[in-house]
Design an enzyme around this catalytic site. Structure first.
Site, PDB file in Angstrom:
ATOM      1  N   SER A 128       1.156  -1.353  -0.142  1.00  0.00           N
ATOM      2  CA  SER A 128      -0.401   0.427   0.285  1.00  0.00           C
ATOM      3  C   SER A 128       0.758   1.201  -0.380  1.00  0.00           C
ATOM      4  CB  SER A 128      -0.877   0.087   1.149  1.00  0.00           C
ATOM      5  OG  SER A 128      -1.692   1.607   1.814  1.00  0.00           O
ATOM      6  N   TYR A 153      -2.258  -0.317  10.916  1.00  0.00           N
ATOM      7  CA  TYR A 153      -2.506  -1.012   9.344  1.00  0.00           C
ATOM      8  C   TYR A 153      -1.127  -0.697   8.471  1.00  0.00           C
ATOM      9  CZ  TYR A 153      -3.511  -0.761   4.692  1.00  0.00           C
ATOM     10  OH  TYR A 153      -3.683  -1.903   3.652  1.00  0.00           O
ATOM     11  N   LYS A 157       1.853  -3.461   6.567  1.00  0.00           N
ATOM     12  CA  LYS A 157       2.297  -3.544   4.765  1.00  0.00           C
ATOM     13  C   LYS A 157       4.387  -3.258   5.018  1.00  0.00           C
ATOM     14  CE  LYS A 157      -1.546  -4.096   3.130  1.00  0.00           C
ATOM     15  NZ  LYS A 157      -1.382  -5.703   2.368  1.00  0.00           N
TER      16      LYS A 157
HETATM   17  C1  WQD Z   1      -9.675   9.443   1.158  1.00  0.00           C
HETATM   18  C2  WQD Z   1      -9.521  10.960   1.452  1.00  0.00           C
HETATM   19  C3  WQD Z   1      -9.949  11.071   3.504  1.00  0.00           C
HETATM   20  C4  WQD Z   1     -14.133   9.049   3.594  1.00  0.00           C
HETATM   21  C5  WQD Z   1      -7.014   4.876   2.266  1.00  0.00           C
HETATM   22  C6  WQD Z   1      -6.922   3.359   3.111  1.00  0.00           C
HETATM   23  C7  WQD Z   1      -5.037   2.649   2.942  1.00  0.00           C
HETATM   24  C8  WQD Z   1      -5.244   2.339   1.421  1.00  0.00           C
HETATM   25  C9  WQD Z   1      -5.475   3.145   0.421  1.00  0.00           C
HETATM   26  C10 WQD Z   1      -5.211   0.504   1.071  1.00  0.00           C
HETATM   27  C11 WQD Z   1      -8.882  11.167   2.664  1.00  0.00           C
HETATM   28  C12 WQD Z   1     -11.904  11.760   3.097  1.00  0.00           C
HETATM   29  C13 WQD Z   1     -12.927   9.336   2.897  1.00  0.00           C
HETATM   30  C14 WQD Z   1     -15.160  10.104   4.665  1.00  0.00           C
HETATM   31  C15 WQD Z   1     -14.003  11.963   3.707  1.00  0.00           C
HETATM   32  N1  WQD Z   1      -5.569   1.170   1.056  1.00  0.00           N
HETATM   33  N2  WQD Z   1     -12.665  10.792   3.593  1.00  0.00           N
HETATM   34  N3  WQD Z   1     -15.058  11.229   3.933  1.00  0.00           N
HETATM   35  O1  WQD Z   1      -7.210   6.772   3.758  1.00  0.00           O
HETATM   36  O2  WQD Z   1      -6.874   7.785   1.038  1.00  0.00           O
HETATM   37  O3  WQD Z   1      -6.344   5.032   2.611  1.00  0.00           O
HETATM   38  O4  WQD Z   1      -6.662   4.202   0.295  1.00  0.00           O
HETATM   39  O5  WQD Z   1      -4.292  -0.223   1.244  1.00  0.00           O
HETATM   40  O6  WQD Z   1      -5.635   1.454   3.708  1.00  0.00           O
HETATM   41  O7  WQD Z   1      -7.478   3.747   4.493  1.00  0.00           O
HETATM   42  O8  WQD Z   1      -8.545   6.662   1.732  1.00  0.00           O
HETATM   43  O9  WQD Z   1     -11.012   7.098   0.948  1.00  0.00           O
HETATM   44  O10 WQD Z   1     -10.143   6.590   3.895  1.00  0.00           O
HETATM   45  O11 WQD Z   1     -10.260   8.735   2.205  1.00  0.00           O
HETATM   46  O12 WQD Z   1     -13.537  13.334   3.102  1.00  0.00           O
HETATM   47  O13 WQD Z   1     -16.240   9.381   4.459  1.00  0.00           O
HETATM   48  O14 WQD Z   1     -11.043  11.008   0.995  1.00  0.00           O
HETATM   49  O15 WQD Z   1      -9.884  12.320   4.604  1.00  0.00           O
HETATM   50  O16 WQD Z   1      -9.107  12.777   2.469  1.00  0.00           O
HETATM   51  P1  WQD Z   1      -7.187   6.955   2.363  1.00  0.00           P
HETATM   52  P2  WQD Z   1     -10.331   6.993   2.248  1.00  0.00           P
END
Ligand code: WQD
Length: 344
Positions: A128, A153, A157
């Site tokens: 990741s 988490y 990785k």
């Molecule tokens: C994306 C953006 C949030 C939800 C994830 C996994 C990580 C990895 C990569 C596998 C951020 C914003 C989110 C919401 C929001 N995957 N958001 N409201 O955090 O980049 O990482 O994907 O390995 O394990 O956690 O992805 O989709 O949670 O967030 O504003 O209800 O969307 O702040 O900027 P993230 P995400």
């Protein structure tokens, strides 16, 4: 077909099920192992509907040695392993780190032990972009320093990659490719499989589509005071079908002995950064629906921006993301409407 039997762990999960479709399309025989902790068996129907073949499914807890031993005893002739199975909720990992270490690293160790004793030498690892943390330069290439993990988490990785490096050095023959995903989104265009997390989604895109479907009241946008063009976080959103195809390319690279090192790492991204508001605009464009959202406080642990330098995957692996953000949002919305029996 000889030499083409692949174990896909976490094979009923979001990326695992889409990868199973691409493997079957390329003539591989797949066995899907899953403990059903974050999915149901429904993706089996979807995979069969798309490919015409129903893969073998084995309900297995890969963190339990006896269950892993039994799986490999029932299937003694795997030619490769694609290892997706892991808990992946960042917030939950902070609350329950030991659960994450036992499951994510315990299962990896048990799988590697089976590979060693049975001379299974082709191993693809689901890593990741979280290993990069808050990268100091963008776009992020594979030589970027691995920062201290922002969550248990992310640490699983990082440590997982270190375990694989050590295993490659110790066990002759073992060949590994680690694929560092950026943000996988979307669904198969057939809408037979897609992302369906159990409970309230933590990731952005399923929360967007569930809000539009009326399953969730309102999307909360976690902060718009970041140092980005519109103040919201920037991520590299990549279609899950592009991610799935990359796994088949990586597996073929190992099976055809094209890899130049016994342990290789590739970023899987589009190379394009999109903000949260841009994702919302994309959804509104492809769906024709206004999304109900509001800006709230930042979410702890979020990095400001992350998107991939894709040159190594493009030029060395020979893979390039082909699908756009709009196509991913369109496919995600079609899937959500199918799941919720919505017509509009
Ligand atoms: C994306 C953006 C949030 C939800 C994830 C996994 C990580 C990895 C990569 C596998 C951020 C914003 C989110 C919401 C929001 N995957 N958001 N409201 O955090 O980049 O990482 O994907 O390995 O394990 O956690 O992805 O989709 O949670 O967030 O504003 O209800 O969307 O702040 O900027 P993230 P995400």
């Amino acid at each position: 077909m000889k030499g083409r039997k692949i174990l896909v762990t976490g094979g009923l999960g979001f990326i695992g099920s889409h990868t199973a479709v691409e493997l079957i399309a390329q003539g591989f025989e797949v066995v899907l192992a899953d403990n059903l902790s974050n999915t149901t068996e429904a993706p089996l129907e979807g995979i069969e509907a798309i490919t015409g073949q129903r893969p073998v499914f084995e309900k297995v807890d890969l963190s339990i040695g006896a269950e892993v031993q039994g799986l490999f005893d029932r299937h003694p002739n795997f030619d490769g392993v694609i290892h997706f199975a892991a808990h992946k909720a960042v917030g939950e990992s902070v609350r329950e780190p030991i659960k994450y270490y036992l499951n994510n690293l315990g299962s990896l160790g048990l799988l590697l032990e089976q590979c060693r004793t049975r001379s299974i030498v082709h191993f693809i690892f689901s890593s990741s972009c979280t290993v990069y943390g808050e990268a100091t330069r963008l776009p992020i290439d594979e030589s970027a320093p691995v920062q201290p993990a922002m969550s248990p988490y992310g640490n699983t990785k990082q440590v997982g990659e270190e375990m694989l490096r050590d295993a490659v050095r110790a066990y002759s023959g073992l060949q590994v490719i680690a694929l560092r995903y950026f943000n996988p989104i979307g669904a198969h265009p057939s809408a037979h499989i897609g992302e369906l997390p159990l409970g309230s989604p933590l990731n952005l895109v399923p929360y967007v589509t569930q809000t539009a479907a009326g399953v969730r009241e309102q999307l909360q946008v976690f902060g718009n005071d970041y140092d980005t063009p519109d103040g919201t976080n920037v991520r590299d959103y990549i279609h899950v079908v592009d991610i799935a195809k990359a796994h088949v390319v990586a597996l073929n690279r190992l099976m055809q002995h094209q890899n130049t090192d016994a342990y290789e790492v590739f970023n899987l991204g589009t190379g394009r950064g999109s903000s949260v508001l841009e994702v919302i605009r994309s959804f509104e464009k492809v769906s024709g629906k206004a999304l109900n959202y509001r800006i709230v406080e930042r979410r702890p642990g979020d990095v400001t921006a992350a998107y991939a330098d894709t040159r190594k995957a493009n030029e060395v692996l020979g893979w390039k993301a082909e699908l756009s953000l709009d196509q991913a949002m369109e496919d995600a919305w079609r899937w959500e409407k199918k799941v919720r029996n919505l017509n509009d």
